[in-house]
Design an enzyme around this catalytic site. Sequence first.
Site, short mmCIF file in Angstrom:
data_model
loop_
_atom_site.label_atom_id
_atom_site.label_comp_id
_atom_site.label_asym_id
_atom_site.label_seq_id
_atom_site.Cartn_x
_atom_site.Cartn_y
_atom_site.Cartn_z
N ASN A 178 -7.95 2.21 9.31
CA ASN A 178 -6.69 2.22 10.06
C ASN A 178 -7.04 2.08 11.53
O ASN A 178 -7.89 2.82 12.04
CB ASN A 178 -5.92 3.53 9.85
CG ASN A 178 -5.50 3.71 8.40
OD1 ASN A 178 -5.68 2.82 7.58
ND2 ASN A 178 -4.94 4.86 8.10
N GLU A 222 -7.46 8.36 5.75
CA GLU A 222 -7.96 8.96 6.99
C GLU A 222 -8.68 10.29 6.75
O GLU A 222 -8.31 11.33 7.31
CB GLU A 222 -6.82 9.15 7.99
CG GLU A 222 -6.23 7.82 8.43
CD GLU A 222 -5.21 7.94 9.55
OE1 GLU A 222 -4.87 9.07 9.95
OE2 GLU A 222 -4.74 6.89 10.02
N TYR A 277 -5.26 1.64 15.42
CA TYR A 277 -4.10 1.53 16.31
C TYR A 277 -4.53 1.32 17.75
O TYR A 277 -3.94 0.54 18.48
CB TYR A 277 -3.23 2.79 16.23
CG TYR A 277 -2.50 2.91 14.92
CD1 TYR A 277 -1.26 2.33 14.74
CD2 TYR A 277 -3.07 3.58 13.85
CE1 TYR A 277 -0.59 2.41 13.53
CE2 TYR A 277 -2.41 3.68 12.63
CZ TYR A 277 -1.17 3.09 12.46
OH TYR A 277 -0.53 3.16 11.27
N ARG A 289 0.87 -1.19 0.00
CA ARG A 289 0.00 0.00 0.00
C ARG A 289 0.90 1.23 0.00
O ARG A 289 1.71 1.41 0.92
CB ARG A 289 -0.90 0.00 1.24
CG ARG A 289 -1.71 1.27 1.41
CD ARG A 289 -2.59 1.19 2.63
NE ARG A 289 -3.41 2.37 2.77
CZ ARG A 289 -3.22 3.32 3.70
NH1 ARG A 289 -2.22 3.22 4.57
NH2 ARG A 289 -4.02 4.36 3.77
N HIS A 303 -2.83 11.27 0.59
CA HIS A 303 -2.41 10.90 1.95
C HIS A 303 -1.92 12.18 2.63
O HIS A 303 -0.73 12.38 2.80
CB HIS A 303 -1.32 9.83 1.88
CG HIS A 303 -1.13 9.06 3.16
ND1 HIS A 303 -1.42 7.72 3.30
CD2 HIS A 303 -0.68 9.45 4.38
CE1 HIS A 303 -1.14 7.33 4.54
NE2 HIS A 303 -0.69 8.36 5.21
N GLU A 332 -4.08 0.00 7.93
CA GLU A 332 -2.95 0.29 8.83
C GLU A 332 -3.23 -0.29 10.19
O GLU A 332 -4.36 -0.20 10.69
CB GLU A 332 -2.74 1.81 9.00
CG GLU A 332 -2.17 2.49 7.79
CD GLU A 332 -1.91 3.98 8.04
OE1 GLU A 332 -1.74 4.39 9.21
OE2 GLU A 332 -1.88 4.73 7.05
C1 FCB Z 1 -1.63 7.29 10.49
C2 FCB Z 1 -1.19 7.77 9.12
C3 FCB Z 1 0.12 7.22 8.68
C4 FCB Z 1 1.10 6.99 9.81
C5 FCB Z 1 0.45 6.37 11.01
C6 FCB Z 1 1.35 6.13 12.18
O1 FCB Z 1 -2.48 8.22 11.06
O2 FCB Z 1 -2.11 7.42 8.12
O3 FCB Z 1 0.59 8.04 7.66
O4 FCB Z 1 1.90 8.06 10.06
O5 FCB Z 1 -0.64 7.12 11.42
#
Ligand code: FCB
Length: 523
Positions: free
Chosen positions: A335, A193, A337, A103, A147, A410
């Site tokens: 994405n 995002e 985290y 990607r 992006h 992500e």
């Molecule tokens: C996300 C972004 C990516 C990266 C990660 C850690 O928010 O999409 O570009 O920096 O965080």
Amino acid sequence: MLQKECFLKLLLLVVSLVVAASGADKFSRQDFPPGFVFGAGTSAYQVEGAANEDGRTPSIMDTWAHSDSVITSGANGDIACDQYHKYKEDVQLMAEMGLDAYRFSISWSRLIPNGRGPVNPKGLQYYNNLINELVSDGIEPHVTLHHFDLPQALEDEYGGWISQNIVKDFVEYADVCYRMFGDRVKYWTTFNEANIFSMAGYDLGFLPPTRCSSPFGYFNCTRGDSSLEPYLAAHNILLSHASATRLYRKKYQNIQKGYVGLNLLSFHSVPATNKTEDVIAAQRTNDFFMGWFVEPLVHGDYPEVMKKNAGSRLPSFTALESQRVKGSFDFFGVNFYIATYVKDNSEGLNIEPRDYKADMAVEWQFTQGNASSTNRLLPSFEIPLTPWGLQGVLELFKQNYGNPPVFIHENGQRTQRNTTLEDWPRIQCLQEHISVLLDTVRNGSNVKGYFTWSLLDVFELLDGFRSGYGLYYVDLDDPELRRYPKLSAKWYSRFLKGGGITPDGGIELSSNWSSLSSAQVMK
Ligand code: FCB
């Protein structure tokens, strides 16, 4: 009769105990449906470098990274990992690792330096080279068009995403990409995002184009309107996305047989307590955060609670726009985290003026880790793992939004740079999230793939080069910018090549299924 029933129950119990003891939690990629994609990602400004070469002009990312920005602490992406010159080597690493897909994003201002008009032949050549290299190694390109890096020329000319002029320019840019690369690229993501970009770029002002207004915003922005612009930017992003998808469907999809989607970040929110108002607050957060984009795309309009809390500051769709936005996606990119706990803050709704964040009317709290994350040392620098949040967001898509195809675009772990190549926290992150993903697949989620962020230690949005999420470490002191595989690269590679994963994150060789210790993975 009764005896027979007891015997059957006993037999069932014994069988389930044996299954549990034989490591039912062990999994490998063969447990995923055929065609399920595993990859890794980067983005143009964060990895390419060559920022001022071969006709590229600055994007709003360049401007931001070169301003006195506190968060990147003086670092910028001028050179980054120099993938612009080292793409062949990087594709080689991907091929050796066994990635199904890569990607990456296209730098709009490298391909069309003024934002619209003539295509830069050198930019075109670069992306053709990269795509050809990937395809010849059997790696599927998954391409993002934006992006966080709008050409600065368009920001200067009419204010970028806060102007409706952007729709036409974005669609022309997308047209160039489909026309030039669509014979080889089948997966197009219009925006990375979209929600974070609108919130962090136009309300809180800490990401490009760093617009916000007092008393809102994390910094003293010189321009912007936190009450209005996040909604405006998001609206124009939705219209741009819908038009770019429409164009693809009309002109390219029949021949090229590809797909178009939009990417969002999820902070999957759960209530901090079981009080009714906190339960509602968590729903509201998910509406504000995901529903902001997903509801218009799935149902043709913004969530009711957004309309209520933001009132006339939230733009409305005309009947035609609504009709065109609705259904304008083939997949969603997510994405993920970390999950968040939220508490109700409805009292904030009595205050004027309000920004997007105040309209949400909640207090956020990042999770302080959970039981499944305590089996290894996790210094505070790293992200507390909340894999259940990934399950939560996929359930949300399944239950509220009709279970559309989703790619996890992500997911990854942040570690301090220059520490160690033995990055167990990243392995733990991969193991826990991939394991949860398998559960969601088994529970009927329409998830199609998983990309880890990131292939290399790139220029990071929140802290420049102080942290890295990469499977590969890039030695920035070395003029050659040599790449070194971390332990996680080897772990991921073994997994991709069929190795089984044990519940503690160890990996087994597919040949003899013997468990590997960290030292063995390193070999
Ligand atoms: C996300 C972004 C990516 C990266 C990660 C850690 O928010 O999409 O570009 O920096 O965080």
